[in-house]
Design an enzyme around this catalytic site. Structure first.
Site, PDB file in Angstrom:
ATOM      1  N   LYS A 123       4.000  10.155   8.522  1.00 30.53           N
ATOM      2  CA  LYS A 123       3.513  10.550   9.753  1.00 30.53           C
ATOM      3  C   LYS A 123       4.732  10.545  10.811  1.00 30.53           C
ATOM      4  CE  LYS A 123       0.897   6.533   9.181  1.00 30.53           C
ATOM      5  NZ  LYS A 123      -0.152   6.266   7.954  1.00 30.53           N
ATOM      6  N   ASP A 159       9.109   2.925   0.088  1.00 27.62           N
ATOM      7  CA  ASP A 159       8.088   3.390   0.624  1.00 27.62           C
ATOM      8  C   ASP A 159       8.095   3.260   2.265  1.00 27.62           C
ATOM      9  OD1 ASP A 159       5.890   4.141   2.191  1.00 27.62           O
ATOM     10  OD2 ASP A 159       4.487   3.753   0.634  1.00 27.62           O
ATOM     11  N   TYR A 161       0.865  -1.118   0.036  1.00 26.96           N
ATOM     12  CA  TYR A 161       0.053   0.056  -0.020  1.00 26.96           C
ATOM     13  C   TYR A 161       0.944   1.195  -0.064  1.00 26.96           C
ATOM     14  CZ  TYR A 161      -3.541   3.304   1.428  1.00 26.96           C
ATOM     15  OH  TYR A 161      -4.369   4.129   1.495  1.00 26.96           O
TER      16      TYR A 161
HETATM   17  N1  HOZ Z   1      -4.203   2.890   6.027  1.00 23.75           N
HETATM   18  C1  HOZ Z   1      -3.751   2.911   7.214  1.00 23.75           C
HETATM   19  C2  HOZ Z   1      -3.039   1.931   7.775  1.00 23.75           C
HETATM   20  N2  HOZ Z   1      -1.719   1.487   7.235  1.00 23.75           N
HETATM   21  C3  HOZ Z   1      -4.995   3.307   8.146  1.00 23.75           C
HETATM   22  C4  HOZ Z   1      -5.064   4.848   8.551  1.00 23.75           C
HETATM   23  C5  HOZ Z   1      -6.159   5.018   9.214  1.00 23.75           C
HETATM   24  O1  HOZ Z   1      -7.249   4.559   9.381  1.00 23.75           O
HETATM   25  O2  HOZ Z   1      -5.880   6.081  10.209  1.00 23.75           O
END
Ligand code: HOZ
Length: 428
Positions: free
Chosen positions: A267, A239, A144
């Protein structure tokens, strides 16, 4: 455990937010039930609207590697905000963060701050295309890289959890240059290169695939990607939204001793504030505007409050390399205990663990590929998840997300989680 206030909030939320959430996986659709609404966190503990306390193994999906409400990070935010929240103009703290990042991450001379991992990847892909003059990108099924159009092909994380790895709304033209290979299968990459020679701008990979659960790279896989990219004149993009500053101070490049051409961060650069970044060697990054012809911009990029939080966290990580070995040791302890419990209670379970990340899969076969992650029994995962939640252990509500350990988990917290896992596995 009663969660009446959370339930009421969720009912209200569903009327005004799609699925009641601002990011799909939080809606708990994969595990049933309703999500607790969180009011505060301290260390690795969080509390919901009903006053229930949990040991948190999500940590805002990774960035809170020092735990919630870590005083130096909160103080940095509080000090910075006294001077104003945003200027859309250069500030000293952006330079401080960039200098520190460049000193910590191998093979990186320059960095551009953005606001999320999605934006970082979208921009890095554009840079790779701009630098090489080619259009095609190879990504891996189940990895992802945020929700930009080109990356929502065979995507992991929430897209996989919700059963929409190829999202509606993505124009064919935007996805047509995204080629999909299989993680840990160099042959699948070799074939794509051979069939598209001189058309591949970049290979993008999560060095540890941590959006299909946790799948570690097999020996030689990342090195093989490096060699193929070199042979075909493509760039290698790591990534590191999850692995950056989490596996090691220098991220996966340091941990696996493999060099990427571009690295994307999320983040964790902001200590939990909305930040992302992409970084690379000078000759690549100087292709980005205003020095070069590849355009990318953002008013909130390098936001001073977010940068202050990130600087405080990165400084601490830089000064404490021992934190990484400590977190890894805790993750190993937890993974071993879970394996022992599964064996004791006759539950078919594999626990994949690398560094501070782990993930249990409910299958009796080793999980080393995307296809093998999908062999996990999702009904058992759901029972495991809900059993843990009922015992105050807060995990990612999806088989296809990681369990995150951090500095603030004490031996007692790990022991409590292991005890809960033993009870839950006994009950399956
Ligand atoms: N796609 C995020 C984890 N790999 C989830 C983000 C969220 O729901 O805060």
């Amino acid at each position: 455990m009663e969660r009446k206030s959370s339930e009421k909030l969720f009912e209200r939320a569903k009327k005004v937010l799609p699925g009641g959430v601002n990011s799909p996986v939080r809606a708990y659709r994969a595990v049933g039930g309703n999500p607790p609404f969180i009011v505060r966190g301290k260390g690795c503990h969080i509390w919901d609207e009903d006053g229930n306390e949990y040991i948190d193994f999500v940590g805002s999906w990774g960035p809170l590697i020092l735990g919630h409400s870590y005083p130096p990070v909160l103080n940095a935010v509080s000090d910075a905000m006294q001077n104003g929240l945003s200027f859309g103009a250069p500030t000293a703290v952006e330079v401080d963060v960039a200098e520190l990042l460049v000193s910590m991450v191998p093979n990186v001379d320059m960095v551009r701050m953005v606001n999320s991992g999605t934006e970082a990847v979208m921009s890095a892909v554009r840079v790779a295309r701009g630098v090489t003059g080619r259009d095609k990108i190879i990504k891996f099924a189940g990895c992802y890289h945020g929700h930009s159009d080109a990356m929502l092909v065979a995507a992991g994380s929430g897209a996989l959890t919700q059963g929409v790895p190829d999202s509606a709304g993505v124009p064919k033209a935007a996805a047509g240059d995204t080629l999909t290979a299989q993680y840990n299968d160099l042959e699948s990459v070799r074939e794509l290169f051979a069939a598209n020679a001189e058309q591949i701008a970049a290979v993008i990979v999560e060095p540890i695939a941590a959006n299909m659960g946790v799948v570690a790279p097999e020996t030689g896989f990342l090195q093989g990607l490096r060699q193929l990219c070199d042979a075909y004149g493509a760039l290698l993009i790591f990534d590191e939204v999850i692995t950056g500053f989490r596996l090691a101070r220098g991220g996966a490049q340091e941990f696996f001793d493999v060099r990427a051409d571009l690295v994307t961060f999320g983040k964790i650069i902001g200590g939990g504030m909305p930040v992302g970044a992409y970084a690379g060697r000078r000759e690549i990054m100087e292709q980005v505007a205003p020095v070069g012809p590849i355009y990318q911009a953002g008013t909130l990029s390098g936001n001073p409050v977010a940068m202050a939080a990130g600087l405080a966290q990165l400084r601490i990580l830089n000064e404490h390399p021992e934190y990484y070995t400590q977190i890894e040791a805790k993750a190993k302890t937890m993974a071993d205990a879970m394996r022992n419990s599964a064996a004791k209670h006759g539950v078919p379970m594999q626990v994949n663990q690398m560094g501070a990340l782990l993930c249990p899969y409910f299958t009796d076969k080793a999980v080393k590929s995307y296809a093998e992650t999908k062999a996990s029994d999702l009904t058992l995962f759901s029972s495991y998840f809900n059993g843990m939640l009922a015992r105050g252990i807060y995990l990612a509500p999806s088989q296809f997300e990681a369990t995150f350990l951090n500095v603030s988990h004490t031996d007692d917290d790990i022991a409590a989680a292991c005890q809960a896992a033993d009870e839950v596995l006994a009950s399956l």
